[in-house]
Design an enzyme around this catalytic site. Structure first.
Site, PDB file in Angstrom:
ATOM      1  N   LYS A 262     -37.848  47.781 -61.637  1.00  0.00           N
ATOM      2  CA  LYS A 262     -38.599  46.875 -60.759  1.00  0.00           C
ATOM      3  C   LYS A 262     -37.675  46.204 -59.759  1.00  0.00           C
ATOM      4  O   LYS A 262     -36.692  45.571 -60.135  1.00  0.00           O
ATOM      5  CB  LYS A 262     -39.309  45.825 -61.608  1.00  0.00           C
ATOM      6  CG  LYS A 262     -39.998  44.719 -60.813  1.00  0.00           C
ATOM      7  CD  LYS A 262     -40.559  43.653 -61.757  1.00  0.00           C
ATOM      8  CE  LYS A 262     -41.064  42.435 -61.001  1.00  0.00           C
ATOM      9  NZ  LYS A 262     -41.526  41.360 -61.915  1.00  0.00           N
ATOM     10  N   ASP A 267     -39.823  36.832 -55.500  1.00  0.00           N
ATOM     11  CA  ASP A 267     -41.205  36.742 -55.944  1.00  0.00           C
ATOM     12  C   ASP A 267     -41.709  35.311 -55.854  1.00  0.00           C
ATOM     13  O   ASP A 267     -41.345  34.453 -56.663  1.00  0.00           O
ATOM     14  CB  ASP A 267     -41.325  37.248 -57.390  1.00  0.00           C
ATOM     15  CG  ASP A 267     -42.766  37.245 -57.878  1.00  0.00           C
ATOM     16  OD1 ASP A 267     -43.678  37.215 -57.019  1.00  0.00           O
ATOM     17  OD2 ASP A 267     -42.974  37.284 -59.098  1.00  0.00           O
ATOM     18  N   LYS A 274     -46.563  30.781 -57.394  1.00  0.00           N
ATOM     19  CA  LYS A 274     -45.897  30.201 -58.557  1.00  0.00           C
ATOM     20  C   LYS A 274     -45.669  28.707 -58.346  1.00  0.00           C
ATOM     21  O   LYS A 274     -45.577  28.235 -57.211  1.00  0.00           O
ATOM     22  CB  LYS A 274     -44.525  30.860 -58.761  1.00  0.00           C
ATOM     23  CG  LYS A 274     -44.546  32.302 -59.189  1.00  0.00           C
ATOM     24  CD  LYS A 274     -43.126  32.828 -59.311  1.00  0.00           C
ATOM     25  CE  LYS A 274     -43.079  34.275 -59.734  1.00  0.00           C
ATOM     26  NZ  LYS A 274     -43.548  34.485 -61.116  1.00  0.00           N
ATOM     27  N   ASP A 285     -35.647  38.857 -59.719  1.00  0.00           N
ATOM     28  CA  ASP A 285     -36.781  39.705 -60.069  1.00  0.00           C
ATOM     29  C   ASP A 285     -36.550  41.176 -59.703  1.00  0.00           C
ATOM     30  O   ASP A 285     -37.449  41.997 -59.871  1.00  0.00           O
ATOM     31  CB  ASP A 285     -38.060  39.182 -59.401  1.00  0.00           C
ATOM     32  CG  ASP A 285     -39.297  39.407 -60.249  1.00  0.00           C
ATOM     33  OD1 ASP A 285     -39.152  39.633 -61.460  1.00  0.00           O
ATOM     34  OD2 ASP A 285     -40.413  39.371 -59.694  1.00  0.00           O
ATOM     35  N   ASP A 344     -49.516  37.551 -58.754  1.00  0.00           N
ATOM     36  CA  ASP A 344     -48.230  37.306 -59.406  1.00  0.00           C
ATOM     37  C   ASP A 344     -47.966  38.321 -60.526  1.00  0.00           C
ATOM     38  O   ASP A 344     -46.927  38.273 -61.169  1.00  0.00           O
ATOM     39  CB  ASP A 344     -48.180  35.880 -59.958  1.00  0.00           C
ATOM     40  CG  ASP A 344     -46.762  35.447 -60.313  1.00  0.00           C
ATOM     41  OD1 ASP A 344     -45.809  36.024 -59.756  1.00  0.00           O
ATOM     42  OD2 ASP A 344     -46.606  34.540 -61.160  1.00  0.00           O
ATOM     43  N   GLU A 346     -47.363  41.408 -59.924  1.00  0.00           N
ATOM     44  CA  GLU A 346     -47.062  42.399 -58.892  1.00  0.00           C
ATOM     45  C   GLU A 346     -46.110  43.499 -59.351  1.00  0.00           C
ATOM     46  O   GLU A 346     -46.159  44.620 -58.849  1.00  0.00           O
ATOM     47  CB  GLU A 346     -46.475  41.710 -57.653  1.00  0.00           C
ATOM     48  CG  GLU A 346     -44.987  41.376 -57.706  1.00  0.00           C
ATOM     49  CD  GLU A 346     -44.571  40.453 -58.833  1.00  0.00           C
ATOM     50  OE1 GLU A 346     -43.436  40.603 -59.323  1.00  0.00           O
ATOM     51  OE2 GLU A 346     -45.357  39.589 -59.221  1.00  0.00           O
ATOM     52  N   ARG A 348     -45.889  45.276 -62.036  1.00  0.00           N
ATOM     53  CA  ARG A 348     -46.526  46.460 -62.626  1.00  0.00           C
ATOM     54  C   ARG A 348     -47.161  47.352 -61.570  1.00  0.00           C
ATOM     55  O   ARG A 348     -47.324  48.554 -61.780  1.00  0.00           O
ATOM     56  CB  ARG A 348     -47.551  46.018 -63.675  1.00  0.00           C
ATOM     57  CG  ARG A 348     -48.723  45.226 -63.151  1.00  0.00           C
ATOM     58  CD  ARG A 348     -49.452  44.440 -64.232  1.00  0.00           C
ATOM     59  NE  ARG A 348     -48.616  43.342 -64.712  1.00  0.00           N
ATOM     60  CZ  ARG A 348     -48.977  42.529 -65.706  1.00  0.00           C
ATOM     61  NH1 ARG A 348     -50.146  42.685 -66.306  1.00  0.00           N
ATOM     62  NH2 ARG A 348     -48.179  41.544 -66.086  1.00  0.00           N
TER      63      ARG A 348
END
Length: 498
Positions: A262, A267, A274, A285, A344, A346, A348
């Site tokens: 990933k 993020d 968030k 991230d 959030d 995201e 996946r």
């Protein structure tokens, strides 16, 4: 990346008298009657006329794990200082204890020019990895860099084994530590400088240096080929997404391993924003992407008899007028549709595209890693990764991870969680409406995009990838480089056993 030069040296009184090292590292353990010297310290103790244990006890040493006690040599050896590091109880000394002790010594050795470690008598690979990783510092953005890792580390050759074997182990351990450092540097680079295009440039440099195949798909190519997950997540940023393919083909490759990581370079949570507190940590991230990039570079350096292909989706998840929204439906690479209930969740989405593409190439195994869910930290804490996937391969990866000290733990993918991802308007939703089992539900989502005949493992490193607290062992504050050593060990195991 700043890694010390490493070399083998003798471990004898004569060698100690001639060493150019400023500091000699020895191990201590907790004995029944107090502090004791670990194996490898004999020559140093002899230079102290057999009184080093007494001196250490006088200074309050106990031998407990990661304890540091410094002893001036007063001319007894060429080095000016003996640094004694604790390993804990003698019966509990393992490679991981050696690695952590070496890391503690490495953290205490920053600013030194040359050091000699005798912890290698206990475990050569662990001592090298721990020393290098413990001494790691990231100073690229400091106006005054301050202490840096030792320029040279002399590693005392173990008494058992051959010089040829020792050199091979030293080479492998150094390469593994360098790979972890690559991942740490990427994670620690701030997001204003590390975004999809700049990550791609750094990956290209590493690929060229290692003689690897390199391909990058920009936003136009992603749209043309139908990578709806990556485009959806990256659509809110002025810095468009990318998908990288970095490949190594070893001589007489026995198996093909796909790696997916990933790469959310920052993020915000997107429209599902968030909370501000702690958002600065979202610079990490992309730790999964950093890990798989470092791992394919390592595979080439160590010449594994494998084909290793890293697929790295990169995007910045930002809120804007062009950002994807809760309620949108994305058409993923391969045609499956996903209803977005939370922007959030995201990671996946970009991983699903990359996994589908990776499976098209027919790998024998697929390893994916990501800072995927806060639920991983709730379930397993900040040091234990969750490992999900095909039962047999999941257990294999978790067992190997525990042996490396990265402590992956096998977790299930319960069938009953799948119904929570049902969507009224698309093939699947990106989150469930339930509070519980979020780490496992994310794994269930990813499973939908893995080809049925591919053994796979998903490693959720949301906690272990980044340390916000005090350094410990060989783990510094900031990016940790987890799970590079796990992936390296799994690749080595596949190369040896299929």
């Amino acid at each position: 990346m700043s890694v010390p030069k490493l070399s083998l040296s003798e471990n004898s009184e004569e060698a100690l008298a001639k060493t150019r090292a400023e500091v000699v590292v020895v191990g201590t353990v907790q004995g029944a009657d107090g502090v004791e010297l670990a194996a490898g310290a004999e020559a140093v103790d002899s230079a102290f006329d057999g009184t080093l244990t007494e001196v250490l006890a006088t200074l309050g040493a106990t031998g407990k794990s990661e304890e540091i006690v410094k002893v001036p040599t007063l001319g007894r050896v060429a080095a000016g200082l003996v640094l004694a590091v604790g390993l804990g109880k003698a019966e509990d000394v393992t490679p991981e204890r050696v690695r952590r002790a070496a890391g503690a010594s490495g953290r205490a050795l920053t600013g030194r020019k040359r050091v000699l470690t005798t912890l290698s008598e206990l475990d050569l690979q662990a001592a090298v990895e721990g020393t290098v990783l413990g001494a790691y510092t990231f100073t690229a953005y400091k106006s005054e860099p301050g202490d840096t890792p030792p320029a040279h580390v002399e590693v005392a050759a173990p008494s058992e084994g051959t010089t040829r074997a020792h050199r091979a182990t030293l080479k492998a351990a150094t390469a593994i530590a360098e790979a972890v450092t690559i991942a740490r540097d990427l994670v620690n680079t701030p997001p204003n400088d590390l975004f999809p295009a700049s990550f791609a440039e750094r990956a290209k440099e590493l690929a060229n240096e290692g003689g690897l195949e390199f391909e990058v798909l920009d936003e136009k190519a992603l749209k043309r080929k139908g990578f709806g997950g990556i485009l959806g997540v990256g659509g809110g940023s002025s810095r468009p997404p990318r998908l990288l393919r970095v490949a190594y083909r070893g001589a007489k490759a026995k198996k093909k391993v796909a790696l997916v990581g990933k790469g959310i370079t920052f993020d915000t949570g997107g429209i599902s924003l968030k909370p501000p507190a702690g958002m600065d940590k979202m610079t990490s991230d992309m730790a999964g992407a950093a890990a798989v990039l470092a791992s394919v570079v390592l595979a080439a350096k160590l010449k594994y008899p494998l084909e290793v292909v890293a697929h790295i989706p990169l995007a910045e998840n930002m809120p804007s007028g062009t950002a994807y929204r809760p309620g949108d439906v994305l058409t993923m690479y391969g045609g499956k549709t996903v209803e977005v209930l939370n922007t959030d969740a995201e990671g996946r989405l970009i991983l699903a595209d990359a996994i589908t593409r990776a499976c098209e190439e027919g790998p024998d195994y697929l390893i994916e890693t990501s800072t995927l869910t806060g639920a991983q930290v709730v379930a397993l804490g900040e040091r234990t990764a969750g490992v999900m996937g095909s039962d047999e391969f999941r257990d294999r990866v978790a067992e190997i991870s525990q042996a490396t000290g990265e402590n992956g733990w096998p977790m299930p993918l319960p069938e009953e969680l799948r119904s929570g991802l049902d969507s009224k308007i698309a093939d699947i939703a990106n989150v469930t409406g339930q509070r519980w089992g979020g780490m496992l539900a994310a794994g269930v989502f990813l499973r939908e995009f893995v080809a049925d005949d591919v053994p796979w493992a998903h490693i959720d490193i949301a906690g272990p990838a980044y340390l916000d607290g005090s350094p410990w062992g060989y783990t510094p504050k900031g990016g940790t480089g987890v799970p590079v050593r796990t992936i390296a060990a799994v690749l080595a195991d596949i190369a040896a056993n299929g």
